[in-house]
Design an enzyme around this catalytic site. Sequence first.
Site, PDB file in Angstrom:
ATOM      1  N   ASP A  58      17.471   8.059 -41.188  1.00 32.28           N
ATOM      2  CA  ASP A  58      18.837   7.450 -40.387  1.00 32.28           C
ATOM      3  C   ASP A  58      18.693   7.795 -39.094  1.00 32.28           C
ATOM      4  O   ASP A  58      19.823   7.492 -38.535  1.00 32.28           O
ATOM      5  CB  ASP A  58      19.964   8.292 -41.155  1.00 32.28           C
ATOM      6  CG  ASP A  58      20.213   9.478 -40.892  1.00 32.28           C
ATOM      7  OD1 ASP A  58      19.238  10.218 -40.124  1.00 32.28           O
ATOM      8  OD2 ASP A  58      21.055  10.407 -41.418  1.00 32.28           O
ATOM      9  N   CYS A 110      37.227   9.563 -39.033  1.00 39.52           N
ATOM     10  CA  CYS A 110      36.461  10.228 -39.828  1.00 39.52           C
ATOM     11  C   CYS A 110      36.265  11.599 -39.281  1.00 39.52           C
ATOM     12  O   CYS A 110      35.745  11.813 -38.281  1.00 39.52           O
ATOM     13  CB  CYS A 110      35.132   9.402 -40.179  1.00 39.52           C
ATOM     14  SG  CYS A 110      34.067  10.170 -41.150  1.00 39.52           S
ATOM     15  N   CYS A 160      32.292  16.664 -43.172  1.00 40.88           N
ATOM     16  CA  CYS A 160      33.015  16.825 -44.312  1.00 40.88           C
ATOM     17  C   CYS A 160      32.717  16.205 -45.532  1.00 40.88           C
ATOM     18  O   CYS A 160      31.799  15.218 -45.675  1.00 40.88           O
ATOM     19  CB  CYS A 160      34.404  15.781 -43.851  1.00 40.88           C
ATOM     20  SG  CYS A 160      35.838  15.622 -45.238  1.00 40.88           S
TER      21      CYS A 160
END
Length: 353
Positions: A138, A218, A245
Site C-alpha cells: 500500500d 476518520c 482505529c
Amino acid sequence: MPRTDGQAPEALLREEALRLGFHAVGFARAELGPEVRERLAAFFEAGMHGDMGWMEERADQRAHPRALWPEAASVVSLGLSYAPKDDPLETLARPDRGTISVYARHRDYHDLLKSRLKALARWMVARFPGSDVKVFTDTAPVMEKPLAERAGLGWQGKHTNLVSRSHGSWLFLGEVYTTLALEPDVPHAARCGTCTRCLDACPTDAFPAPYRLDARRCVSYLTIEHRGPIPEDLRSRLGNRIYGCDDCLAVCPWNRFARPTDVPGLMPREDLVAPRLAELAALDDAGFRARFSGSPVKRIGRGRFVRNVLNAIGNSGDPALRPVAEGLAGDPDPVVADSARWAAARLREPVDA
C-alpha cells in the site's frame, strides 16, 4: 496461457503463494472498471482525502493499473491475515491506557509482506521464463481493494475495506503485477446485506453513506496522516485511540469465521497492546524512536504521537493525569502544546458523556 507440467499456471501460482504463507490469492486483469474511476474522482472532488494530496497527484495511476506499468497484463492479488486473538476494542474501556490499531501492535507489516511478495515474484520469473513482474504494497498508487475484489478475495464492505468470508476484515493486501496473461478469477459478490454495524460503530461519523468514507473525519486519518491540530469538535470523540482505529473492522459479523493469525511477525508486542498514557506522554524524541523501533507507529514521529496521547488524556476523565498534560503545555512543538492545554483544561471540568 499454456499449461506447465500438466498444471495450469494459475494453479501453480496459487500453490506457491500458499506455500509462502499467504492466506488468500486470486487473479485479475490489470484493469479497473469505470465505476471505480468515477468513485475515486468523486472522492477527490469532494475533498474527502483531506491533507493527503499525494493521493490525488497520482490519481491516474490509481485508476488505471497500466498507467503505473503499461506492460502489465494481470494482477496477482494476495492477502495475509492479521486477525487478532482477543477483542481489539477491549482497551477502549481502559481510559488510562492507549488503544493502538491491531495492525500496528507488532512489527511493520510492510517489510514482512514485501519479503513474501518478492519471494513469489522471484519464483514466477524462474518458473515462467520471459515473464516480468513488479510487486506492490500500500505504499504505491494501487487500488488494492477493488483489485482484490475483482480477484475474488472478498468484497468491499460498507466501511470501504475488504471483507473476506474466511478472514473477515483482517487482511493485509499486496500485489504482483505481471506480464503473464493469467485467467482471472470470478469477482466476489458483495455480502453485506442490510447490515450497518460498521457504519454505526464509527465514533466520528466518518461515513456519509454506505461505501463512502470521508477521511477528514476518520480516526485513522486524524491520528496518523493529519499533521496539524485535530479539530476540537472531533477530539472528544477519539476516546483513547492514539494510533488508528479498528471499530468498523472489529464489529463486522464476518469476523466470526476468521482464525487468529499464525504469522509470528504479526503477533502483538505486549508493550503495544495497552500502554499507559502517562508513560507515552513522557517520551522525548529519542525515547519515542526507541520505544517504537520496528513498528509502523514510528513513521508519524514523536510530535503527532504525543498529540494523540494528550487528546486521549483529555478524554480520560482522570484528574490524576492533569499534571502530565500541564507539564507539556510549553512543549517546543506547538501542536503538542495545543493538545496539552486542551487536555489540561478538559480535566478541570467534567468530561462530556
